[in-house]
Scaffold this motif. Structure first.
Motif, PDB file in Angstrom:
ATOM      1  N   VAL A  24     124.175  59.693   5.969  1.00  0.00           N
ATOM      2  CA  VAL A  24     124.581  59.211   4.879  1.00  0.00           C
ATOM      3  C   VAL A  24     124.116  59.752   3.418  1.00  0.00           C
ATOM      4  N   ALA A  25     122.701  60.051   3.603  1.00  0.00           N
ATOM      5  CA  ALA A  25     121.787  60.398   2.405  1.00  0.00           C
ATOM      6  C   ALA A  25     122.634  61.764   1.907  1.00  0.00           C
TER       7      ALA A  25
ATOM      8  N   TRP B 140     125.728  59.791  -7.358  1.00  0.00           N
ATOM      9  CA  TRP B 140     126.234  58.759  -6.394  1.00  0.00           C
ATOM     10  C   TRP B 140     127.811  58.621  -6.030  1.00  0.00           C
ATOM     11  N   ASN B 141     128.015  58.856  -4.911  1.00  0.00           N
ATOM     12  CA  ASN B 141     129.563  58.493  -4.334  1.00  0.00           C
ATOM     13  C   ASN B 141     129.416  57.162  -3.906  1.00  0.00           C
TER      14      ASN B 141
ATOM     15  N   GLY C 266     128.443  55.598  -0.323  1.00  0.00           N
ATOM     16  CA  GLY C 266     127.205  54.806  -0.223  1.00  0.00           C
ATOM     17  C   GLY C 266     127.032  53.463  -0.681  1.00  0.00           C
ATOM     18  N   GLY C 267     128.244  53.133  -1.249  1.00  0.00           N
ATOM     19  CA  GLY C 267     128.309  51.684  -1.820  1.00  0.00           C
ATOM     20  C   GLY C 267     127.728  51.632  -3.235  1.00  0.00           C
ATOM     21  N   PRO C 268     127.593  50.469  -3.806  1.00  0.00           N
ATOM     22  CA  PRO C 268     127.290  50.522  -5.309  1.00  0.00           C
ATOM     23  C   PRO C 268     125.624  50.967  -5.365  1.00  0.00           C
ATOM     24  N   TYR C 269     125.576  51.790  -6.496  1.00  0.00           N
ATOM     25  CA  TYR C 269     124.272  52.293  -6.694  1.00  0.00           C
ATOM     26  C   TYR C 269     123.320  51.202  -7.055  1.00  0.00           C
ATOM     27  N   VAL C 270     121.946  51.335  -6.538  1.00  0.00           N
ATOM     28  CA  VAL C 270     120.853  50.517  -6.713  1.00  0.00           C
ATOM     29  C   VAL C 270     119.821  51.209  -7.368  1.00  0.00           C
TER      30      VAL C 270
END
Length: 519
Positions: free
Chosen positions: A347-348, A439-440, A444-448
């Motif tokens: 996933v990275a 960031w997608n 990846g979900g919301p960017y942290v």
């Protein structure tokens, strides 16, 4: 060991004049300056850009240097062609550094000639022109001359020169450093040989002058071709690079501040990463500070970049590309568990738009699914390989513009400079700008966001590796940070950033006739 260096301008002059006789320099009626008007003076920078960034499709000065230095990185692996410099055998003959050396000095010769013309006229070669025309055009042209000369010396010093050591003597004689156009064969054969310190001082001074003289943007009363040439922001970015190489991180940060905080909205990271590499017209992506306009199909395109690229443009998948990402780098980034035994992308990788837009995967011949790319070469046919895919991405393929300075680099330079200064919150802020753009969220979900408490130096290093992969950045970056440079896939251990393995030898033909002596 005695170093006898031939200032490459000698060859350039003699080739240009059609012969190498003393009589060329002793003409009873020597050639007069070709610049009697501002319009004619515009030809000076145009010719210099062409000398440095154009030429034969398979022999451009900046491409020669880019290929060789990119190939030396610890982040790449190789296939089988050793001529590009992967093994860091910098004291052996290399036809690409050899050709690049000569071509770059030709640009320097032209810049010196034009700058002497300005100096001979007390800095104002066209005194009858309006104040507006002098500022918008004459001063601008002079700024471009300084920019090209500094850019040329930067390429030379970071390729053929020694790394700058903060607080060190930096007194090794590196490269010929002429700042005047020679008036005789004897003068051409005896140029000043600049030390590491002297060359960097000249680079900094020239970029400072360029920054002072160049406008921030193109205006309608300027030559139309200035739309794609160096601005104040490009000069500032190169000045930041020069300070960075000298380990003057506080000064480099200030130049980055100017580009990021005072560009008036001209540059940002609002577009996807692919945007910078997919323009085939007189346009730029919003992050691009300086680019080479290869969109014109009547000119030569940089086909030699195929060595660094998954695609060979209209010819399809490139069968001679060499610089893939090294297996150890792939694993450290968390993109794959083991490219040698597995084909699974983690996933990275999948959540990173740079990976999905600017890299290409070739799968093992015996494991590839329908539609997946493979590579039939024996060295790589049985493993998963990841290749840069940044060039020829526009609609005209080979005739796609190439960015040389991008805002993402500036953010990452400021990030590491802030980190070095103890400003971890500021470093994290800049890092987040670059990471968030890539960031997608669908994957990846919301960017942290990374915080000042979380950020590490290695985070910045790896982010830059991904962002700048295949763009002649890695070796310069590590030398600028005064870090030992890993051997990568070449074997265990590291080489000091001051190692001679990163200093290319002056070409043999340049050692034959010069009467300047260096020890």
């Amino acid at each position: 060991m005695k170093k006898i260096l031939l200032y490459s301008l000698t060859l350039g002059l003699l080739l240009a004049s059609g012969g190498c006789s003393e009589e060329y320099f002793e003409l009873k009626r020597p050639p007069q300056t070709p610049w009697s008007t501002v319009e004619e003076f515009e030809r000076a920078p145009i010719g210099l850009y062409a000398s440095l960034f154009s030429g034969d499709s398979w022999n451009m000065a900046w491409v020669d240097v880019t290929i060789v230095k990119t190939s030396m990185g610890d982040d790449v692996d190789w296939v089988n062609n050793a001529e590009w410099g992967y093994w860091r055998k910098t004291k052996e003959f290399n036809k690409y550094t050899d050709k690049g050396f000569l071509l770059i000095y030709r640009a320097i010769a032209g810049a010196n000639n034009a700058l002497e013309f300005v100096e001979a006229n007390n800095g104002n070669p066209f005194p009858t022109e309006s104040e507006e025309n002098i500022q918008d055009n004459v001063d601008r042209i002079v700024g471009e001359l300084y920019f090209i000369r500094a850019y040329s010396y930067y390429l030379l010093e970071t390729t053929f020169g020694h790394a700058y050591v903060p607080g060190g003597a930096n007194n090794t004689e590196d490269i010929p450093m002429p700042t005047k156009y020679p008036k005789s064969v004897a003068e051409a054969k005896n140029p000043k040989i600049g030390t590491t310190q002297e060359v960097y001082d000249l680079i900094v001074a020239d970029f400072q002058k360029a920054k002072e003289l160049l406008p921030e943007k193109y205006e309608d009363n300027m030559h139309p071709s200035y739309q794609v040439r160096a601005t104040k922001f490009a000069a500032t970015a190169m000045l930041a690079r020069a300070y960075f190489q000298r380990g003057e991180y506080d000064k480099a940060k200030l130049e980055c501040d100017y580009i990021i905080d005072q560009n008036g909205g001209a540059y940002d990271l609002s577009e996807d990463p692919i945007a910078a590499f997919s323009k085939s017209a007189i346009e730029r992506a919003k992050e691009v500070v300086f680019y080479l306009p290869y969109y014109d199909e009547t000119g030569q395109a940089p086909m030699h970049l195929t060595v660094l690229n998954h695609s060979a443009g209209p010819w399809g998948q490139c069968g001679w590309v060499e610089t893939r990402m090294g297996n150890s780098t792939i694993k450290r980034l968390g993109w794959m568990t083991d490219p040698v035994t597995d084909t699974t992308l983690k996933v990275a990788a999948k959540r990173d738009k740079r990976f999905t837009q600017l890299f290409a995967v070739r799968y093992p011949v015996n494991k590839a699914k329908e539609g997946q790319a493979t590579d039939e070469r024996n060295e790589v046919k049985d493993i998963t390989t990841i290749w840069p895919y940044k060039y020829y991405r526009g609609g005209k393929e080979f005739n796609t513009n190439v960015p040389l300075i991008r805002l993402a680099e500036i953010y990452l330079t400021r990030s590491i400079c802030r980190f070095k200064a103890g400003d971890k919150s500021g470093a994290a802020e800049d890092l987040n700008v670059v990471r968030k753009r890539a960031w997608n969220t669908t994957v990846g979900g919301p960017y942290v966001e990374v915080t000042g408490a979380d950020i590490t130096e290695s985070m910045i290093h790896d982010e830059r590796l991904i962002e700048m992969f295949g763009e002649n950045d890695r070796i310069d970056y590590l030398r600028a940070l005064k870090m030992d440079i890993p051997k990568g896939e070449r074997g265990a251990g590291t080489d000091p950033y001051t190692s001679e393995d990163f200093v290319w030898a002056i070409p043999t033909r340049e050692l034959l006739y010069n009467e300047s002596i260096g020890q």
